[in-house]
Design an enzyme around this catalytic site. Structure first.
Site, PDB file in Angstrom:
ATOM      1  N   SER A  45      -7.702 -14.810   4.426  1.00  0.00           N
ATOM      2  CA  SER A  45      -7.373 -14.008   5.331  1.00  0.00           C
ATOM      3  C   SER A  45      -6.529 -14.758   6.148  1.00  0.00           C
ATOM      4  O   SER A  45      -6.410 -15.958   6.358  1.00  0.00           O
ATOM      5  CB  SER A  45      -8.739 -13.964   5.932  1.00  0.00           C
ATOM      6  OG  SER A  45      -8.665 -13.314   7.467  1.00  0.00           O
ATOM      7  N   THR A 105      -3.590 -10.836   4.837  1.00  0.00           N
ATOM      8  CA  THR A 105      -3.874 -11.669   3.634  1.00  0.00           C
ATOM      9  C   THR A 105      -2.680 -12.588   3.191  1.00  0.00           C
ATOM     10  O   THR A 105      -1.565 -12.121   3.417  1.00  0.00           O
ATOM     11  CB  THR A 105      -4.308 -10.915   2.741  1.00  0.00           C
ATOM     12  OG1 THR A 105      -3.596 -10.344   1.755  1.00  0.00           O
ATOM     13  CG2 THR A 105      -5.659 -10.261   3.013  1.00  0.00           C
ATOM     14  N   HIS A 111      -7.264   1.229   1.404  1.00  0.00           N
ATOM     15  CA  HIS A 111      -7.263  -0.261   1.733  1.00  0.00           C
ATOM     16  C   HIS A 111      -6.226  -0.391   2.784  1.00  0.00           C
ATOM     17  O   HIS A 111      -6.153  -1.380   3.647  1.00  0.00           O
ATOM     18  CB  HIS A 111      -6.886  -1.021   0.565  1.00  0.00           C
ATOM     19  CG  HIS A 111      -7.289  -2.301   0.797  1.00  0.00           C
ATOM     20  ND1 HIS A 111      -7.074  -3.111   1.613  1.00  0.00           N
ATOM     21  CD2 HIS A 111      -7.517  -3.050  -0.207  1.00  0.00           C
ATOM     22  CE1 HIS A 111      -7.662  -4.215   1.525  1.00  0.00           C
ATOM     23  NE2 HIS A 111      -7.946  -4.342   0.248  1.00  0.00           N
ATOM     24  N   TYR A 133       0.761  -1.339  -0.216  1.00  0.00           N
ATOM     25  CA  TYR A 133      -0.027  -0.095  -0.026  1.00  0.00           C
ATOM     26  C   TYR A 133       0.777   1.362  -0.058  1.00  0.00           C
ATOM     27  O   TYR A 133       0.676   2.172  -0.924  1.00  0.00           O
ATOM     28  CB  TYR A 133      -0.889   0.055   1.160  1.00  0.00           C
ATOM     29  CG  TYR A 133      -2.049  -1.106   1.003  1.00  0.00           C
ATOM     30  CD1 TYR A 133      -2.669  -1.161   0.098  1.00  0.00           C
ATOM     31  CD2 TYR A 133      -1.821  -2.221   1.977  1.00  0.00           C
ATOM     32  CE1 TYR A 133      -3.758  -2.339   0.106  1.00  0.00           C
ATOM     33  CE2 TYR A 133      -2.638  -3.370   1.933  1.00  0.00           C
ATOM     34  CZ  TYR A 133      -3.643  -3.438   0.893  1.00  0.00           C
ATOM     35  OH  TYR A 133      -4.455  -4.569   0.970  1.00  0.00           O
ATOM     36  N   SER A 156     -11.383 -11.926  -5.220  1.00  0.00           N
ATOM     37  CA  SER A 156     -11.560 -11.666  -3.939  1.00  0.00           C
ATOM     38  C   SER A 156     -13.016 -12.012  -3.346  1.00  0.00           C
ATOM     39  O   SER A 156     -14.138 -11.635  -4.070  1.00  0.00           O
ATOM     40  CB  SER A 156     -11.440 -10.535  -3.073  1.00  0.00           C
ATOM     41  OG  SER A 156     -11.403 -10.497  -1.857  1.00  0.00           O
ATOM     42  N   GLN A 157     -13.461 -12.991  -2.356  1.00  0.00           N
ATOM     43  CA  GLN A 157     -14.793 -13.345  -2.199  1.00  0.00           C
ATOM     44  C   GLN A 157     -14.857 -12.402  -0.812  1.00  0.00           C
ATOM     45  O   GLN A 157     -14.369 -12.371   0.313  1.00  0.00           O
ATOM     46  CB  GLN A 157     -14.971 -14.784  -1.509  1.00  0.00           C
ATOM     47  CG  GLN A 157     -16.357 -14.978  -1.017  1.00  0.00           C
ATOM     48  CD  GLN A 157     -16.672 -16.166  -0.028  1.00  0.00           C
ATOM     49  OE1 GLN A 157     -17.257 -15.908   1.040  1.00  0.00           O
ATOM     50  NE2 GLN A 157     -16.124 -17.268  -0.657  1.00  0.00           N
ATOM     51  N   PRO A 173     -11.069  -0.271  -2.545  1.00  0.00           N
ATOM     52  CA  PRO A 173     -12.381  -0.669  -3.294  1.00  0.00           C
ATOM     53  C   PRO A 173     -13.760  -0.167  -2.968  1.00  0.00           C
ATOM     54  O   PRO A 173     -13.668   0.829  -2.117  1.00  0.00           O
ATOM     55  CB  PRO A 173     -12.438  -1.996  -2.229  1.00  0.00           C
ATOM     56  CG  PRO A 173     -11.166  -2.231  -1.753  1.00  0.00           C
ATOM     57  CD  PRO A 173     -10.676  -0.702  -1.283  1.00  0.00           C
ATOM     58  N   PRO A 208     -18.400 -23.896  -1.828  1.00  0.00           N
ATOM     59  CA  PRO A 208     -19.050 -22.916  -2.782  1.00  0.00           C
ATOM     60  C   PRO A 208     -17.980 -21.926  -3.347  1.00  0.00           C
ATOM     61  O   PRO A 208     -17.981 -21.763  -4.566  1.00  0.00           O
ATOM     62  CB  PRO A 208     -19.994 -22.018  -2.218  1.00  0.00           C
ATOM     63  CG  PRO A 208     -20.365 -23.094  -0.955  1.00  0.00           C
ATOM     64  CD  PRO A 208     -19.128 -23.880  -0.452  1.00  0.00           C
TER      65      PRO A 208
HETATM   66  N1  COA Z   1     -19.992 -29.350   1.190  1.00  0.00           N
HETATM   67  C1  COA Z   1     -20.697 -28.733   1.900  1.00  0.00           C
HETATM   68  N2  COA Z   1     -20.542 -27.443   2.417  1.00  0.00           N
HETATM   69  C2  COA Z   1     -19.285 -26.942   2.204  1.00  0.00           C
HETATM   70  C3  COA Z   1     -18.411 -27.537   1.713  1.00  0.00           C
HETATM   71  C4  COA Z   1     -18.633 -28.995   1.262  1.00  0.00           C
HETATM   72  N3  COA Z   1     -17.601 -29.544   0.708  1.00  0.00           N
HETATM   73  N4  COA Z   1     -16.996 -26.788   1.865  1.00  0.00           N
HETATM   74  C5  COA Z   1     -17.620 -25.776   2.471  1.00  0.00           C
HETATM   75  N5  COA Z   1     -18.897 -25.785   2.903  1.00  0.00           N
HETATM   76  C6  COA Z   1     -19.738 -24.652   3.273  1.00  0.00           C
HETATM   77  C7  COA Z   1     -19.027 -24.006   4.465  1.00  0.00           C
HETATM   78  O1  COA Z   1     -19.316 -24.665   5.664  1.00  0.00           O
HETATM   79  C8  COA Z   1     -19.718 -22.649   4.573  1.00  0.00           C
HETATM   80  O2  COA Z   1     -20.899 -22.821   5.375  1.00  0.00           O
HETATM   81  P1  COA Z   1     -21.899 -21.261   5.735  1.00  0.00           P
HETATM   82  O3  COA Z   1     -22.289 -20.836   4.218  1.00  0.00           O
HETATM   83  O4  COA Z   1     -22.714 -21.992   6.623  1.00  0.00           O
HETATM   84  O5  COA Z   1     -20.732 -20.648   6.323  1.00  0.00           O
HETATM   85  C9  COA Z   1     -19.934 -22.472   3.286  1.00  0.00           C
HETATM   86  O6  COA Z   1     -19.921 -23.777   2.407  1.00  0.00           O
HETATM   87  C10 COA Z   1     -18.633 -21.529   2.542  1.00  0.00           C
HETATM   88  O7  COA Z   1     -17.597 -22.298   2.416  1.00  0.00           O
HETATM   89  P2  COA Z   1     -16.757 -22.045   1.217  1.00  0.00           P
HETATM   90  O8  COA Z   1     -17.263 -21.637   0.227  1.00  0.00           O
HETATM   91  O9  COA Z   1     -15.400 -23.324   1.440  1.00  0.00           O
HETATM   92  O10 COA Z   1     -16.002 -20.870   1.566  1.00  0.00           O
HETATM   93  P3  COA Z   1     -15.087 -20.010   3.088  1.00  0.00           P
HETATM   94  O11 COA Z   1     -16.378 -19.134   3.515  1.00  0.00           O
HETATM   95  O12 COA Z   1     -14.091 -21.062   3.750  1.00  0.00           O
HETATM   96  O13 COA Z   1     -14.327 -18.928   2.457  1.00  0.00           O
HETATM   97  C11 COA Z   1     -11.958 -17.971   1.840  1.00  0.00           C
HETATM   98  C12 COA Z   1     -13.039 -19.173   1.896  1.00  0.00           C
HETATM   99  C13 COA Z   1     -10.907 -18.063   1.199  1.00  0.00           C
HETATM  100  C14 COA Z   1     -12.984 -16.791   1.280  1.00  0.00           C
HETATM  101  C15 COA Z   1     -12.277 -17.377   3.458  1.00  0.00           C
HETATM  102  O14 COA Z   1     -11.277 -18.404   3.906  1.00  0.00           O
HETATM  103  C16 COA Z   1     -11.438 -16.211   3.472  1.00  0.00           C
HETATM  104  O15 COA Z   1     -10.013 -16.305   3.854  1.00  0.00           O
HETATM  105  N6  COA Z   1     -12.044 -15.109   3.499  1.00  0.00           N
HETATM  106  C17 COA Z   1     -11.443 -13.755   3.767  1.00  0.00           C
HETATM  107  C18 COA Z   1     -11.069 -13.253   2.241  1.00  0.00           C
HETATM  108  C19 COA Z   1     -10.867 -11.653   2.463  1.00  0.00           C
HETATM  109  O16 COA Z   1     -10.291 -11.337   3.420  1.00  0.00           O
HETATM  110  N7  COA Z   1     -11.297 -11.194   1.369  1.00  0.00           N
HETATM  111  C20 COA Z   1     -11.191  -9.639   1.424  1.00  0.00           C
HETATM  112  C21 COA Z   1      -9.752  -9.151   1.166  1.00  0.00           C
HETATM  113  S1  COA Z   1      -9.790  -7.408   1.503  1.00  0.00           S
HETATM  114  C1  HC5 Z   2     -14.965  -4.177   0.104  1.00  0.00           C
HETATM  115  C2  HC5 Z   2     -14.168  -5.260  -0.604  1.00  0.00           C
HETATM  116  C3  HC5 Z   2     -13.046  -5.277  -0.752  1.00  0.00           C
HETATM  117  C4  HC5 Z   2     -12.187  -6.383  -1.175  1.00  0.00           C
HETATM  118  C5  HC5 Z   2     -10.570  -5.986  -1.511  1.00  0.00           C
HETATM  119  C6  HC5 Z   2      -9.845  -7.029  -1.851  1.00  0.00           C
HETATM  120  O1  HC5 Z   2     -10.024  -8.113  -1.700  1.00  0.00           O
HETATM  121  O2  HC5 Z   2      -8.301  -6.587  -1.752  1.00  0.00           O
HETATM  122  C7  HC5 Z   2      -7.160  -7.582  -1.620  1.00  0.00           C
HETATM  123  C8  HC5 Z   2      -6.610  -7.446  -0.517  1.00  0.00           C
HETATM  124  C9  HC5 Z   2      -5.604  -8.731  -0.583  1.00  0.00           C
HETATM  125  O3  HC5 Z   2      -4.505  -8.474   0.359  1.00  0.00           O
HETATM  126  O4  HC5 Z   2      -5.764  -9.770  -0.809  1.00  0.00           O
HETATM  127  C10 HC5 Z   2      -6.691  -6.925  -2.974  1.00  0.00           C
HETATM  128  N1  HC5 Z   2      -7.243  -7.415  -4.260  1.00  0.00           N
HETATM  129  C11 HC5 Z   2      -8.263  -6.542  -4.530  1.00  0.00           C
HETATM  130  C12 HC5 Z   2      -6.060  -7.056  -5.451  1.00  0.00           C
HETATM  131  C13 HC5 Z   2      -7.579  -8.583  -4.602  1.00  0.00           C
END
Ligand code: COA
Ligand code: HC5
Length: 635
Positions: A465, A474, A352, A116, A563-564, A129, A438
């Site tokens: 995360s 991350t 960010h 950043y 990104s989710q 974002p 999913p």
């Molecule tokens: N069968 C049935 N259900 C399943 C499954 C399977 N094989 N695998 C997973 N699921 C379910 C989970 O239990 C969960 O249930 P819920 O909806 O009741 O919570 C759901 O499906 C979602 O799981 P999944 O899709 O595997 O993903 P997750 O929620 O674990 O997310 C990441 C994965 C990578 C997105 C998450 O670990 C993460 O790091 N998130 C943060 C990302 C982030 O910071 N983004 C912004 C950056 S700025």
């Molecule tokens: C409000 C939603 C913001 C999502 C932002 C995000 O995912 O940023 C990522 C941060 C990181 O360290 O993975 C970077 N990215 C946008 C380049 C995926």
């Protein structure tokens, strides 16, 4: 299996159940809870340094589907040299391990600098974002002001939980997450520098700020949001104050000083020094920087069809539409800017550096729920002072800087192709029915879509995360694996049976989920490799050859940056591509639909956000069809 996001109150040991609406958490007086946050934080594990051998092996495996055979061979040779006993790799690894034992988190400070503060492209589109809220039902100034007042009240309600340390702790896979980022997003601001920027946070100062900044028609105002007795202004009081601001700024200001914050960081750093040479300007900017957050009361946006409403709202939140529209109605360095449009389009933009998306989304979810509640609070009858307008003295030099910023912002706005797609056929429900993660299912659909459009796999980034660890940010989930490459090649191959295709899909989905587990437990490769490189720089050693290798640059050239970001309310989150010929893809999977925001640059002829949106829709539907048509052996 990870992914359950349960919450509890900071300091309590057991989760209190599924996502408890934050405003239902009983507030506890500040004195009783003091220290809860620190106790929680101390209980979190430190980010591990993965074993060197493991990272080297995993790196080669990750390169296999994205580099040429001869490149891979060369990289293997470089790695053999790097990791040989007593070699440079060992030395850097020990340095990193030492750093890990002496710091709260060996990575976080470095990451904030590299990702950043030393990143010099404009924060607009390239880093900050945007978030789009569900469309609100107002279409005039009165409605805009009323909603903005409720939104401010909602944020202040959330702030009370931050101040009292009564925020519900979040969980991932049953493990409590670091809550530090919540304490970094209010009352803070990025400050441009000549070579690198910095961030100031006034929340912990002895006189924490009691005001927000409001920007309307490109003019900035200080709005005190607390009464003398310390209670937050009520919605009615806030409405009165916002009306005063609007009537003090009926005409558009000719010098939109805020547009300077859209500039390349070096240019803005230089212009900033010149701008704050003037005492009035310096004081005005300081008021913006110290404010709790910025509220942007936007003017009109271009008229678009209903079909394009969400895409247009996303550009409004991401960059404001250009200098003719709302890009000057911002202070993009401000960590948190809430945006309330004229036509019911509302959302936010955030800088960010201090935090990831999920804490911001939790705040926004709270605000949306709050704005839907009935208002019962009686307003005090005392009249409030008129909000103070912030003045700027614009010299000819500053005017030139503003004109240049306008030009560059307009080029960027023209260049960004943003497409919001609400995929309405299914959501998390379908992959779950088929026992698939999913998130991994959606990632494989993205892989299939990209492969169909470009006839190859590209280096793909997904955010993972690291908040299971203290001050964690991350790491990268590399969505392209040998299994994913095999899956996309098999899927449209007419010589393959459906059972083979389903098998390939299952393997690819499992490989992705396995990588995710590895990443969220601190065992992925990208941050470790970065750490080894930075350790060499820190120790003033020559940067090892593995980091000067073509394969390394290819691995970091993320043509798919994804990104989710889930939310409770039906929001759309968006960001720009990270390379000129790439896509930015942010998605919010709900139970029965998925919100996608896909972006690309118009100057790149190979990419198209609209075509990718169509290809992702097709891929998701084709993957479901295949699963439904192919009987699978029950486990
Ligand atoms: N069968 C049935 N259900 C399943 C499954 C399977 N094989 N695998 C997973 N699921 C379910 C989970 O239990 C969960 O249930 P819920 O909806 O009741 O919570 C759901 O499906 C979602 O799981 P999944 O899709 O595997 O993903 P997750 O929620 O674990 O997310 C990441 C994965 C990578 C997105 C998450 O670990 C993460 O790091 N998130 C943060 C990302 C982030 O910071 N983004 C912004 C950056 S700025
Ligand atoms: C409000 C939603 C913001 C999502 C932002 C995000 O995912 O940023 C990522 C941060 C990181 O360290 O993975 C970077 N990215 C946008 C380049 C995926």
């Amino acid at each position: 299996m990870w992914g359950i996001c349960r919450r509890t109150v900071v300091g309590m040991s057991k989760p209190c159940g599924f996502v408890k609406p934050c405003h239902l958490v009983k507030p506890v007086s500040a004195s009783r809870v003091a220290g809860r946050y620190l106790t929680h934080q101390k209980g979190l594990p430190s980010l591990p340094v993965p074993p060197l051998q493991q990272t080297c092996e995993r790196y080669i495996t990750a390169l296999e589907p994205i580099v040429e055979v001869d490149e891979l061979k060369h990289t293997k040779e470089l790695l053999d040299e790097f990791k040989k006993a007593g070699g440079i790799g060992d030395r850097l690894q020990s340095g990193l391990e030492k750093r890990a034992s002496n710091t709260d988190n060996w990575l976080s400070e470095w990451w904030v600098q590299i990702a950043y503060l030393e990143y010099r492209l404009p924060v607009v589109v390239h880093s900050s974002p945007g978030l789009v809220l569900p469309r609100m039902k107002f279409s005039d100034k009165q409605g805009q002001i009323r909603f903005a007042a409720k939104l401010i009240a909602g944020v202040l309600d959330f702030k009370t939980m931050i101040d009292n340390e009564t925020l519900p702790v979040e969980y991932l896979g049953g493990k409590p997450l670091c809550m530090n980022q919540y304490y970094e997003v209010l009352s803070s601001c990025r400050i441009p520098g000549l070579k690198r920027d910095s961030v100031v946070n006034h929340a912990k100062s002895s006189h924490p700020p009691k005001h927000i900044t409001v920007v309307h028609n490109f003019q900035f105002f200080v709005l005190d949001v607390y009464n003398n007795d310390g209670t937050p202004l009520t919605v009615d009081q806030l409405c009165v104050q916002l009306e005063k601001i609007c009537s003090l700024s009926l005409e558009t200001c000719m010098e939109p000083v805020g547009i300077l914050t859209t500039q390349h960081r070096d240019a803005w750093g230089k212009a900033y020094l010149n701008l704050i040479n003037d005492k009035t300007n310096k004081e005005s900017i300081s008021a913006i920087q110290r404010s709790i957050f910025t509220l942007c009361l936007d003017g009109a946006m271009p008229q678009v069809s209903d079909e394009m409403y969400h895409s247009c709202a996303a550009t409004q939140m991401l960059h404001g539409g250009g200098s003719r529209w709302n890009s000057g109605n911002r202070w993009f360095d401000k960590t948190l800017q809430f945006i309330v449009g004229e036509n019911g389009a509302c959302g936010a933009n955030y800088e960010h550096a201090p935090a990831e998306g999920p804490p911001i989304v939790a705040l926004i979810d709270h605000v949306v729920e709050y704005t839907r509640k009935l208002e019962t609070v009686q307003s005090p009858k005392v009249p409030l002072p008129v909000p103070q307008k912030l003045h700027f003295n614009i010299t000819p030099e500053i005017k030139t800087d503003i004109e240049e910023a306008k030009r560059n912002m307009n080029i960027l706005a023209e260049d960004l192709d943003m497409r919001v797609m609400v995929f309405g056929h299914f959501g998390k429900n379908v992959p779950k029915l088929h026992n698939m993660s999913p998130d991994a299912f959606i990632q494989m659909a993205l892989q299939l879509a990209y492969y169909r459009m470009h006839q190859r796999c590209c280096s793909t980034y997904e955010s993972a995360s690291l908040r299971m660890y203290r001050r964690g940010r991350t790491d990268t989930i590399r969505s392209v694996s040998n299994a994913s490459a095999f899956f996309v090649k098999t899927f449209d191959d007419p010589s393959k049976q459906n059972t083979e295709k389903v098998g390939a899909m299952e393997k690819a989905v499992k490989a992705h989920r396995a990588y995710t587990n590895m990443a969220v437990t601190g065992q992925a490769i990208d941050r470790h490799l970065l750490g080894l490189k930075l350790q060499a720089i820190e120790e003033k050693l020559p940067v090892p050859d593995i980091f000067k290798d073509t394969a390394y640059s290819k691995a970091l050239h993320y043509q798919l940056s994804t990104s989710q970001v889930p939310s409770k309310t039906d929001c759309v989150m968006c960001f720009g591509p990270v390379v000129p010929n790439g896509y930015g893809v942010c998605y919010n999977p709900m139970d029965d639909h998925i919100n996608f925001a896909l972006s690309s640059f118009n100057t790149c002829k190979e990419t198209s956000a609209g075509l990718l949106a169509q290809a992702v829709t097709d891929a998701l539907l084709d993957m479901r069809r295949l699963l439904e048509q192919t009987p699978r052996a029950k486990l």
